[in-house]
Design an enzyme around this catalytic site. Structure first.
Site, PDB file in Angstrom:
ATOM      1  NE  ARG A 102      -4.362  -1.340   0.933  1.00 14.80           N
ATOM      2  CZ  ARG A 102      -5.532  -1.449   1.510  1.00 14.80           C
ATOM      3  NH1 ARG A 102      -5.622  -1.444   2.803  1.00 14.80           N
ATOM      4  NH2 ARG A 102      -6.620  -1.547   0.782  1.00 14.80           N
ATOM      5  CD  GLN A 107      -2.830   5.918  -3.732  1.00 15.65           C
ATOM      6  OE1 GLN A 107      -3.089   6.712  -4.623  1.00 15.65           O
ATOM      7  NE2 GLN A 107      -2.647   6.276  -2.483  1.00 15.65           N
ATOM      8  CG  ASP A 110      -4.784  -1.113  -2.866  1.00 11.31           C
ATOM      9  OD1 ASP A 110      -5.335  -2.206  -2.620  1.00 11.31           O
ATOM     10  OD2 ASP A 110      -4.538  -0.263  -1.995  1.00 11.31           O
ATOM     11  CB  SER A 113      -8.005   0.340  -2.454  1.00  9.75           C
ATOM     12  OG  SER A 113      -7.183   0.539  -1.354  1.00  9.75           O
ATOM     13  CE1 TYR A 207      -4.536  -2.619   5.815  1.00  7.97           C
ATOM     14  CE2 TYR A 207      -2.158  -2.700   5.643  1.00  7.97           C
ATOM     15  CZ  TYR A 207      -3.403  -2.815   5.067  1.00  7.97           C
ATOM     16  OH  TYR A 207      -3.515  -3.114   3.736  1.00  7.97           O
TER      17      TYR A 207
HETATM   18  P1  NAD Z   1      -8.998  -2.656   6.809  1.00  8.83           P
HETATM   19  O1  NAD Z   1      -9.975  -3.243   5.841  1.00  8.83           O
HETATM   20  O2  NAD Z   1      -7.853  -3.489   7.270  1.00  8.83           O
HETATM   21  O3  NAD Z   1      -9.816  -2.197   8.132  1.00  8.83           O
HETATM   22  C1  NAD Z   1     -10.940  -1.362   8.027  1.00  8.83           C
HETATM   23  C2  NAD Z   1     -10.920  -0.341   9.132  1.00  8.83           C
HETATM   24  O4  NAD Z   1     -11.254  -0.967  10.384  1.00  8.83           O
HETATM   25  C3  NAD Z   1      -9.575   0.333   9.352  1.00  8.83           C
HETATM   26  O5  NAD Z   1      -9.723   1.728   9.143  1.00  8.83           O
HETATM   27  C4  NAD Z   1      -9.248  -0.004  10.796  1.00  8.83           C
HETATM   28  O6  NAD Z   1      -8.557   1.042  11.462  1.00  8.83           O
HETATM   29  C5  NAD Z   1     -10.617  -0.228  11.386  1.00  8.83           C
HETATM   30  N1  NAD Z   1     -10.636  -0.952  12.663  1.00  8.83           N
HETATM   31  C6  NAD Z   1      -9.883  -2.016  13.054  1.00  8.83           C
HETATM   32  N2  NAD Z   1     -10.184  -2.376  14.309  1.00  8.83           N
HETATM   33  C7  NAD Z   1     -11.166  -1.537  14.733  1.00  8.83           C
HETATM   34  C8  NAD Z   1     -11.893  -1.410  15.936  1.00  8.83           C
HETATM   35  N3  NAD Z   1     -11.665  -2.200  16.962  1.00  8.83           N
HETATM   36  N4  NAD Z   1     -12.820  -0.431  16.043  1.00  8.83           N
HETATM   37  C9  NAD Z   1     -13.043   0.405  14.990  1.00  8.83           C
HETATM   38  N5  NAD Z   1     -12.383   0.346  13.831  1.00  8.83           N
HETATM   39  C10 NAD Z   1     -11.459  -0.623  13.686  1.00  8.83           C
HETATM   40  O7  NAD Z   1      -8.443  -1.264   6.316  1.00  8.83           O
HETATM   41  P2  NAD Z   1      -8.355  -0.632   4.870  1.00  8.83           P
HETATM   42  O8  NAD Z   1      -9.654  -0.070   4.488  1.00  8.83           O
HETATM   43  O9  NAD Z   1      -7.775  -1.649   3.956  1.00  8.83           O
HETATM   44  O10 NAD Z   1      -7.338   0.574   5.096  1.00  8.83           O
HETATM   45  C11 NAD Z   1      -6.537   0.717   6.216  1.00  8.83           C
HETATM   46  C12 NAD Z   1      -5.607   1.889   6.073  1.00  8.83           C
HETATM   47  O11 NAD Z   1      -4.799   1.779   4.916  1.00  8.83           O
HETATM   48  C13 NAD Z   1      -6.273   3.223   5.970  1.00  8.83           C
HETATM   49  O12 NAD Z   1      -5.490   4.117   6.714  1.00  8.83           O
HETATM   50  C14 NAD Z   1      -6.193   3.572   4.524  1.00  8.83           C
HETATM   51  O13 NAD Z   1      -6.235   4.956   4.287  1.00  8.83           O
HETATM   52  C15 NAD Z   1      -4.844   3.009   4.197  1.00  8.83           C
HETATM   53  N6  NAD Z   1      -4.706   2.738   2.765  1.00  8.83           N
HETATM   54  C16 NAD Z   1      -3.605   3.197   2.109  1.00  8.83           C
HETATM   55  C17 NAD Z   1      -3.458   2.955   0.754  1.00  8.83           C
HETATM   56  C18 NAD Z   1      -2.267   3.450  -0.011  1.00  8.83           C
HETATM   57  O14 NAD Z   1      -1.491   4.213   0.506  1.00  8.83           O
HETATM   58  N7  NAD Z   1      -2.067   2.991  -1.218  1.00  8.83           N
HETATM   59  C19 NAD Z   1      -4.416   2.238   0.075  1.00  8.83           C
HETATM   60  C20 NAD Z   1      -5.530   1.776   0.774  1.00  8.83           C
HETATM   61  C21 NAD Z   1      -5.666   2.016   2.123  1.00  8.83           C
END
Ligand code: NAD
Length: 357
Positions: A102, A107, A110, A113, A207
Site C-alpha cells: 500500500r 495505488q 490496489d 482498495s 493499519y
Molecule cells: P482494513 O480493511 O484493514 O480495516 C478497516 C478499518 O477498520 C480500518 O480503518 C481499521 O482502522 C478499522 N478498525 C480495526 N479495528 C477496529 C476497531 N476495533 N474499532 C473500529 N475500527 C477498527 O483497512 P483498509 O480499508 O484496507 O485501510 C486501512 C488503512 O490503509 C487506511 O489508513 C487507509 O487509508 C490506508 N490505505 C492506504 C493505501 C495506499 O497508501 N495505497 C491504500 C488503501 C488504504
C-alpha cells in the site's frame, strides 16, 4: 478481464485468450471480448505465459500450466497452503493481489482498495434499502420527517465509502475508527467523528492493531449509546491477518429500535456483530442483521472493471520490451509475489508452510 481493457494488453504485445463465459455473471458477453481482439479458448491455460483471474486457479488447473508461467489472482495464502505448495513445486510464479504493497506508486494496482470501494458503497445502499424509513430529512406540508441516523464502525476504504454514500442519501452519519488519522478522514466525508475516551490503535503500514480484551470491552461500553440511538449500523472494521474484531454484542443490537438495520461487512471474517451470518439476514431483537458475503460480486460490472484495471496496471509494470519480465528487485513485484522458481518468496507464507511440513 473486461472487454474494454483487452486492447491495453494487446498493445503491450500479449495475445489474449478468454475462457468462454468468463464475463457472463458480470454482464460482459463473449462477443465483446472477441470484438476487442481476444480469442475465446477453453483450453488456453496450457500455453499461457500469464493467467489473470479473480479466484486462485484450482489444483487441477495449475497442473495444466507450463513451468515458469505466472498467475495473478486473489490468493489468501495462509488459508491455501496446499495450493501454495503445489504452485512452488510446479515452478509457477504466483502473485497475490491482496499483497500489493500500500504505497502510492501501487495505488492503481490496489485491488483490496478497489473492491472495498464497491463493498462500502453497497453496504450503505443495502442499509438504505432495508430501512423502512427515509434517509434524508423531508420537510413537507404534511409535516417534517427527520433524517435517519447511521453509525459506521471502521473508517478504512470501505467505511469511508459507506459514510460518503449514506451522506449523499441525506442521512445523519456518525463514525468511529481506532486509527488516529481516521477522525479527520471521517469529518472530511461530512460525518461526525465519534470521540471515545480511549487510546488510538495504530499498527504498521497505516493499519489498525488488535485490541486487548479490556479495551474491546470498554470500547463496546462507550459505543453502546451511539448504537442504541442509530437507525442503521454499518460495520466494516478489520485487522489484517486476524479475525474481525467483535465490536457489537447481540445485547447492543437488541437495544436498537424496532425496524433498525445492521449491515456487517466483516461477517465473512468472523463478524463485527455477534450473531451475524454471512449471506443471510437474521433478526436480533427488533433489528434485521445483514451479513455480508462476497459483496463486490453484488455489483459485478464495476467490481470487474476496477479489478481488471488493477490487473492491467500490475501486468504493465512487469512487462518489458521483450514481454513479461518481472523485476524482483522492485518493491511491488517482490511484495506481491508468493512463489517463484520453485521457492515460496513470501516470508509469512513460507514460515507457515515450514511449520506445517
Ligand atoms: P482494513 O480493511 O484493514 O480495516 C478497516 C478499518 O477498520 C480500518 O480503518 C481499521 O482502522 C478499522 N478498525 C480495526 N479495528 C477496529 C476497531 N476495533 N474499532 C473500529 N475500527 C477498527 O483497512 P483498509 O480499508 O484496507 O485501510 C486501512 C488503512 O490503509 C487506511 O489508513 C487507509 O487509508 C490506508 N490505505 C492506504 C493505501 C495506499 O497508501 N495505497 C491504500 C488503501 C488504504
Amino acid at each position: 478481464m473486461v472487454p474494454e481493457l483487452v486492447a491495453k494488453l494487446t498493445e503491450l504485445g500479449y495475445e489474449v485468450a478468454v475462457q468462454p463465459g468468463a464475463g457472463l455473471a458480470a454482464l460482459y458477453a463473449d462477443e465483446g471480448y472477441e470484438e476487442a481482439g481476444a480469442v475465446l479458448d477453453e483450453s488456453a491455460l496450457a500455453d499461457a505465459d500469464v493467467v489473470l483471474s479473480v479466484q486462485p486457479l484450482t489444483s487441477q488447473q495449475i497442473r495444466t500450466l507450463r513451468e515458469g508461467a505466472a498467475t495473478f489472482s486473489f490468493l489468501p495464502t495462509l488459508q491455501s497452503l496446499d495450493l501454495v505448495a503445489e504452485l512452488r513445486d510446479l515452478g509457477i510464479t504466483a502473485f497475490a493481489m491482496e499483497l500489493v504493497p500500500r504505497i502510492s506508486r501501487a495505488q492503481s494496482m490496489d485491488a483490496l482498495s478497489s473492491q472495498a470501494l464497491v463493498a462500502g458503497y453497497r453496504c450503505a445502499i443495502v442499509a438504505a434499502q432495508r430501512l423502512r424509513r427515509f434517509f434524508p430529512l423531508n420537510m413537507t406540508s404534511a409535516g417534517t420527517v427527520p433524517p435517519a441516523e447511521v453509525v459506521v464502525l471502521g473508517a478504512g476504504v470501505a467505511g469511508l465509502q459507506a459514510i460518503a454514500t449514506a451522506k449523499r442519501l441525506g442521512a445523519v452519519v456518525k463514525a468511529y475508527d481506532v486509527r488516529a488519522a481516521a477522525a479527520e478522514e471521517i469529518r472530511s466525508m461530512g460525518a461526525a467523528a465519534i470521540e471515545l475516551d480511549l487510546d488510538t490503535l495504530e499498527g504498521s503500514g497505516g493499519y489498525a492493531r488488535e485490541m486487548s480484551t479490556d479495551r474491546a470491552e470498554r470500547q463496546r461500553e462507550l459505543l453502546a449509546p451511539y448504537i442504541a440511538a442509530a437507525d442503521a449500523l454499518i460495520t466494516t472494521a478489520a485487522v489484517p491477518g486476524r479475525a474481525a474484531p467483535k465490536l457489537v454484542t447481540a445485547e447492543m443490537v437488541e437495544s436498537m429500535k424496532a425496524g433498525s438495520v445492521v449491515v456487517d461487512l466483516a461477517a465473512e471474517s468472523g463478524g463485527n456483530v455477534e450473531g451475524s451470518v454471512p449471506g443471510s439476514v437474521v433478526q436480533i431483537g427488533g433489528a434485521q442483521v445483514w451479513g455480508a458475503s462476497n459483496v463486490p460480486s453484488q455489483m459485478p460490472g464495476p467490481a470487474s472493471k476496477l479489478y481488471a484495471q488493477n490487473l492491467v496496471n500490475i501486468v504493465t509494470l512487469m512487462t518489458g520490451e521483450d514481454g513479461f519480465a518481472p523485476d524482483f528487485d522492485d518493491e511491488i513485484v517482490d511484495g506481491t509475489c508468493v512463489t517463484h522458481a520453485g521457492e515460496v518468496t513470501h516470508q509469512p507464507t513460507a514460515e507457515a508452510l515450514e511449520d506445517r511440513e
